[in-house]
Write a protein that holds these residues in place. Structure first.
Motif, PDB file in Angstrom:
ATOM      1  N   ILE A   1       0.823  -1.217   0.000  1.00 34.50           N
ATOM      2  CA  ILE A   1       0.000   0.000   0.000  1.00 34.50           C
ATOM      3  C   ILE A   1       0.855   1.264   0.000  1.00 34.50           C
ATOM      4  CG2 ILE A   1      -1.811   1.272   1.228  1.00 34.50           C
ATOM      5  CD1 ILE A   1      -2.616  -1.477   2.471  1.00 34.50           C
ATOM      6  N   HIS A   2       1.914   1.279   0.769  1.00 35.42           N
ATOM      7  CA  HIS A   2       2.876   2.388   0.812  1.00 35.42           C
ATOM      8  C   HIS A   2       2.238   3.759   1.058  1.00 35.42           C
ATOM      9  CE1 HIS A   2       6.662   0.375   0.126  1.00 35.42           C
ATOM     10  NE2 HIS A   2       6.119  -0.357  -0.836  1.00 35.42           N
ATOM     11  N   GLY A   3       1.387   3.842   2.053  1.00 32.14           N
ATOM     12  CA  GLY A   3       0.828   5.133   2.441  1.00 32.14           C
ATOM     13  C   GLY A   3      -0.258   5.669   1.530  1.00 32.14           C
ATOM     14  N   GLY A   4      -0.654   4.887   0.541  1.00 26.72           N
ATOM     15  CA  GLY A   4      -1.677   5.333  -0.412  1.00 26.72           C
ATOM     16  C   GLY A   4      -3.070   4.976   0.055  1.00 26.72           C
ATOM     17  N   LEU A   5      -3.502   5.580   1.135  1.00 30.43           N
ATOM     18  CA  LEU A   5      -4.783   5.240   1.759  1.00 30.43           C
ATOM     19  C   LEU A   5      -5.949   5.335   0.786  1.00 30.43           C
ATOM     20  CD1 LEU A   5      -6.568   4.596   4.202  1.00 30.43           C
ATOM     21  CD2 LEU A   5      -6.560   7.039   4.754  1.00 30.43           C
ATOM     22  N   LYS A   6      -5.943   6.324  -0.088  1.00 27.01           N
ATOM     23  CA  LYS A   6      -7.085   6.536  -0.985  1.00 27.01           C
ATOM     24  C   LYS A   6      -7.345   5.337  -1.896  1.00 27.01           C
ATOM     25  CE  LYS A   6      -6.451  11.559  -1.010  1.00 27.01           C
ATOM     26  NZ  LYS A   6      -6.107  12.764  -1.818  1.00 27.01           N
ATOM     27  N   ALA A   7      -6.323   4.543  -2.138  1.00 21.66           N
ATOM     28  CA  ALA A   7      -6.478   3.384  -3.019  1.00 21.66           C
ATOM     29  C   ALA A   7      -7.136   2.200  -2.326  1.00 21.66           C
ATOM     30  CB  ALA A   7      -5.112   2.960  -3.559  1.00 21.66           C
ATOM     31  N   LEU A   8      -6.999   2.125  -1.007  1.00 24.10           N
ATOM     32  CA  LEU A   8      -7.451   0.937  -0.280  1.00 24.10           C
ATOM     33  C   LEU A   8      -8.973   0.765  -0.279  1.00 24.10           C
ATOM     34  CD1 LEU A   8      -6.765  -1.552   1.299  1.00 24.10           C
ATOM     35  CD2 LEU A   8      -6.350  -0.138   3.326  1.00 24.10           C
ATOM     36  N   PRO A   9      -9.759   1.786   0.071  1.00 23.45           N
ATOM     37  CA  PRO A   9     -11.210   1.602  -0.011  1.00 23.45           C
ATOM     38  C   PRO A   9     -11.688   1.311  -1.430  1.00 23.45           C
ATOM     39  CG  PRO A   9     -10.663   3.548   1.294  1.00 23.45           C
ATOM     40  CD  PRO A   9      -9.406   3.095   0.630  1.00 23.45           C
ATOM     41  N   GLN A  10     -10.972   1.827  -2.413  1.00 24.98           N
ATOM     42  CA  GLN A  10     -11.339   1.558  -3.804  1.00 24.98           C
ATOM     43  C   GLN A  10     -11.318   0.070  -4.105  1.00 24.98           C
ATOM     44  OE1 GLN A  10      -8.929   3.660  -6.669  1.00 24.98           O
ATOM     45  NE2 GLN A  10     -10.152   5.525  -6.549  1.00 24.98           N
ATOM     46  N   VAL A  11     -10.218  -0.611  -3.748  1.00 22.19           N
ATOM     47  CA  VAL A  11     -10.122  -2.026  -4.105  1.00 22.19           C
ATOM     48  C   VAL A  11     -11.048  -2.887  -3.258  1.00 22.19           C
ATOM     49  CG1 VAL A  11      -7.792  -1.846  -5.030  1.00 22.19           C
ATOM     50  CG2 VAL A  11      -8.078  -2.391  -2.613  1.00 22.19           C
TER      51      VAL A  11
ATOM     52  N   GLY B   1       2.101  -6.674   3.408  1.00 20.74           N
ATOM     53  CA  GLY B   1       3.090  -5.797   4.027  1.00 20.74           C
ATOM     54  C   GLY B   1       3.396  -4.535   3.254  1.00 20.74           C
ATOM     55  N   ASP B   2       4.310  -3.734   3.804  1.00 21.44           N
ATOM     56  CA  ASP B   2       4.655  -2.402   3.295  1.00 21.44           C
ATOM     57  C   ASP B   2       3.412  -1.509   3.241  1.00 21.44           C
ATOM     58  OD1 ASP B   2       7.306  -2.989   3.190  1.00 21.44           O
ATOM     59  OD2 ASP B   2       7.521  -2.786   1.025  1.00 21.44           O
ATOM     60  N   TYR B   3       2.877  -1.260   4.425  1.00 21.24           N
ATOM     61  CA  TYR B   3       1.706  -0.393   4.567  1.00 21.24           C
ATOM     62  C   TYR B   3       2.109   1.077   4.540  1.00 21.24           C
ATOM     63  CZ  TYR B   3       0.504  -4.958   6.324  1.00 21.24           C
ATOM     64  OH  TYR B   3       0.357  -6.322   6.425  1.00 21.24           O
ATOM     65  N   VAL B   4       3.361   1.346   4.837  1.00 21.41           N
ATOM     66  CA  VAL B   4       3.842   2.713   5.029  1.00 21.41           C
ATOM     67  C   VAL B   4       4.940   3.044   4.021  1.00 21.41           C
ATOM     68  CG1 VAL B   4       3.295   2.638   7.495  1.00 21.41           C
ATOM     69  CG2 VAL B   4       5.588   1.977   6.718  1.00 21.41           C
ATOM     70  N   ASP B   5       5.319   4.337   4.036  1.00 22.16           N
ATOM     71  CA  ASP B   5       6.434   4.879   3.253  1.00 22.16           C
ATOM     72  C   ASP B   5       6.078   5.063   1.778  1.00 22.16           C
ATOM     73  OD1 ASP B   5       7.691   4.584   5.665  1.00 22.16           O
ATOM     74  OD2 ASP B   5       9.106   3.046   5.005  1.00 22.16           O
ATOM     75  N   GLY B   6       5.998   6.293   1.386  1.00 17.34           N
ATOM     76  CA  GLY B   6       5.693   6.620  -0.003  1.00 17.34           C
ATOM     77  C   GLY B   6       4.780   7.815  -0.085  1.00 17.34           C
ATOM     78  N   TRP B   7       3.498   7.564  -0.105  1.00 22.19           N
ATOM     79  CA  TRP B   7       2.506   8.634  -0.139  1.00 22.19           C
ATOM     80  C   TRP B   7       2.283   9.177   1.269  1.00 22.19           C
ATOM     81  CZ3 TRP B   7       2.456   9.943  -4.940  1.00 22.19           C
ATOM     82  CH2 TRP B   7       2.672   8.980  -5.907  1.00 22.19           C
ATOM     83  N   SER B   8       1.495  10.246   1.366  1.00 29.82           N
ATOM     84  CA  SER B   8       1.479  11.068   2.584  1.00 29.82           C
ATOM     85  C   SER B   8       0.615  10.537   3.723  1.00 29.82           C
ATOM     86  CB  SER B   8       0.998  12.483   2.234  1.00 29.82           C
ATOM     87  OG  SER B   8      -0.324  12.437   1.697  1.00 29.82           O
ATOM     88  N   GLU B   9      -0.062   9.384   3.531  1.00 32.80           N
ATOM     89  CA  GLU B   9      -1.043   8.951   4.528  1.00 32.80           C
ATOM     90  C   GLU B   9      -0.657   7.618   5.189  1.00 32.80           C
ATOM     91  OE1 GLU B   9      -5.259  10.598   3.714  1.00 32.80           O
ATOM     92  OE2 GLU B   9      -4.625   9.655   1.832  1.00 32.80           O
ATOM     93  N   SER B  10       0.614   7.447   5.491  1.00 34.97           N
ATOM     94  CA  SER B  10       1.050   6.189   6.104  1.00 34.97           C
ATOM     95  C   SER B  10       0.412   5.956   7.467  1.00 34.97           C
ATOM     96  CB  SER B  10       2.576   6.175   6.236  1.00 34.97           C
ATOM     97  OG  SER B  10       3.182   6.005   4.976  1.00 34.97           O
ATOM     98  N   ALA B  11       0.474   6.941   8.341  1.00 33.00           N
ATOM     99  CA  ALA B  11      -0.134   6.794   9.666  1.00 33.00           C
ATOM    100  C   ALA B  11      -1.633   6.557   9.547  1.00 33.00           C
ATOM    101  CB  ALA B  11       0.140   8.036  10.511  1.00 33.00           C
ATOM    102  N   GLN B  12      -2.242   7.211   8.578  1.00 33.45           N
ATOM    103  CA  GLN B  12      -3.682   7.063   8.370  1.00 33.45           C
ATOM    104  C   GLN B  12      -4.024   5.667   7.842  1.00 33.45           C
ATOM    105  OE1 GLN B  12      -1.799   9.664   7.420  1.00 33.45           O
ATOM    106  NE2 GLN B  12      -2.615  11.287   8.724  1.00 33.45           N
ATOM    107  N   VAL B  13      -3.127   5.079   7.042  1.00 34.27           N
ATOM    108  CA  VAL B  13      -3.318   3.700   6.594  1.00 34.27           C
ATOM    109  C   VAL B  13      -3.354   2.759   7.790  1.00 34.27           C
ATOM    110  CG1 VAL B  13      -2.186   1.745   5.427  1.00 34.27           C
ATOM    111  CG2 VAL B  13      -2.356   3.952   4.273  1.00 34.27           C
ATOM    112  N   ILE B  14      -2.432   2.946   8.720  1.00 36.09           N
ATOM    113  CA  ILE B  14      -2.396   2.077   9.909  1.00 36.09           C
ATOM    114  C   ILE B  14      -3.668   2.243  10.730  1.00 36.09           C
ATOM    115  CG2 ILE B  14      -1.131   1.474  12.001  1.00 36.09           C
ATOM    116  CD1 ILE B  14       0.253   0.762   9.331  1.00 36.09           C
ATOM    117  N   ASP B  15      -4.129   3.464  10.889  1.00 33.31           N
ATOM    118  CA  ASP B  15      -5.410   3.702  11.579  1.00 33.31           C
ATOM    119  C   ASP B  15      -6.538   2.939  10.899  1.00 33.31           C
ATOM    120  OD1 ASP B  15      -5.126   5.154  13.892  1.00 33.31           O
ATOM    121  OD2 ASP B  15      -5.654   7.084  13.023  1.00 33.31           O
ATOM    122  N   PHE B  16      -6.589   3.030   9.575  1.00 31.20           N
ATOM    123  CA  PHE B  16      -7.634   2.366   8.792  1.00 31.20           C
ATOM    124  C   PHE B  16      -7.576   0.848   8.997  1.00 31.20           C
ATOM    125  CE2 PHE B  16      -9.425   0.362   5.059  1.00 31.20           C
ATOM    126  CZ  PHE B  16     -10.515   1.151   4.720  1.00 31.20           C
ATOM    127  N   LEU B  17      -6.384   0.287   8.975  1.00 31.03           N
ATOM    128  CA  LEU B  17      -6.233  -1.162   9.115  1.00 31.03           C
ATOM    129  C   LEU B  17      -6.598  -1.641  10.511  1.00 31.03           C
ATOM    130  CD1 LEU B  17      -2.896  -1.703   7.158  1.00 31.03           C
ATOM    131  CD2 LEU B  17      -5.230  -2.150   6.363  1.00 31.03           C
TER     132      LEU B  17
END
Length: 241
Positions: free
Chosen positions: A9-19, A35-51
């Protein structure tokens, strides 16, 4: 009841609800994240919250990736490795600016509970990167290979697809599992925007950290769904270096 596997995912939270929506995931389904939920796009911490919240409603299995290993180290020590900071870690640190120490500790506990790999009841292996032991993953002596190895993937690509499993030339690593699912190495580096199958291995990392999409796959039917190109979801950002 279906089982889905999701790529890096690499911090791309906006893509996750889409799929999740495209795959029509239900509460009865199992979700395996590579794996690799973080690092890349700007929403890494938010991805972890979502998960963390997703895990309260769904059966989820979270495999740990190398970027998660680095982020976990930073949350533990407060000191980020230079290689991490140069490969998306700086963006991850910034994503935590508005998070309290209590929230960071909650995320740290989440990272600490991630699995290095998972083998299901049908002997299918799910791992972020790979392993090198010809005797199978349980015999791996250098555990960091779970998060960093690329030789498993490279060997699968280089092996003649017509080679029989009974041949002495067939790589023994692949005989221990009915199927192997990995992330870690973007398929877009190999001119494919879709998951790639080689021998009994499937690579589900389709380059969401860069110019590719996030992918979710039904592991039984092999049908897959993808988000928009993640860089188009974050048009003012550069993504991973």
């Amino acid at each position: 009841m279906k089982t889905f596997v999701i790529g890096d995912i690499h911090g791309g939270l906006k893509a996750l609800p889409q799929v999740l929506k495209k795959a029509k995931v239900t509460l009865e389904d199992t979700l395996i994240f590579l794996g690799d939920y973080v690092d890349g796009w700007s929403e890494s911490a938010q991805v972890i919250d979502f998960l963390i919240e997703l895990n309260k409603r769904h059966k989820c299995i979270f495999i740990k990736g190398n970027h998660d290993l680095w982020c976990e180290d930073w949350l533990t020590t407060g000191e980020g490795e230079s290689i991490w900071l140069a490969h998306g870690g700086e963006e991850t640190r910034k994503s935590y600016d508005s998070f309290s120490e209590e929230e960071k500790q909650k995320h740290l506990a989440f990272f600490q509970k991630m699995k290095p790999y998972y083998i299901d009841s049908k002997n299918r292996l799910f791992i972020h990167a790979g392993f090198t032991s010809m005797h199978g993953i349980e015999k791996e002596t250098f555990k960091l290979n779970y998060y960093f190895d690329r030789t498993l993937w490279e060997t699968a690509l280089a092996t003649d697809k017509n080679l029989s499993e009974k041949s002495k030339l067939y790589p023994e690593r692949f005989t221990h599992y009915s199927e192997i699912y990995i992330g870690h190495t973007p398929t877009i580096r190999y001119n494919s925007s879709s998951p790639v199958n080689a021998l009994n291995l499937w690579n589900i990392d389709t380059g969401a950290a860069f110019t590719g999409c996030l992918t979710i796959m039904d592991i039984d039917s092999k049908e897959f769904w993808q988000s928009d190109q993640v860089n188009t979801l974050y048009p003012n950002e550069k993504g991973r270096n």
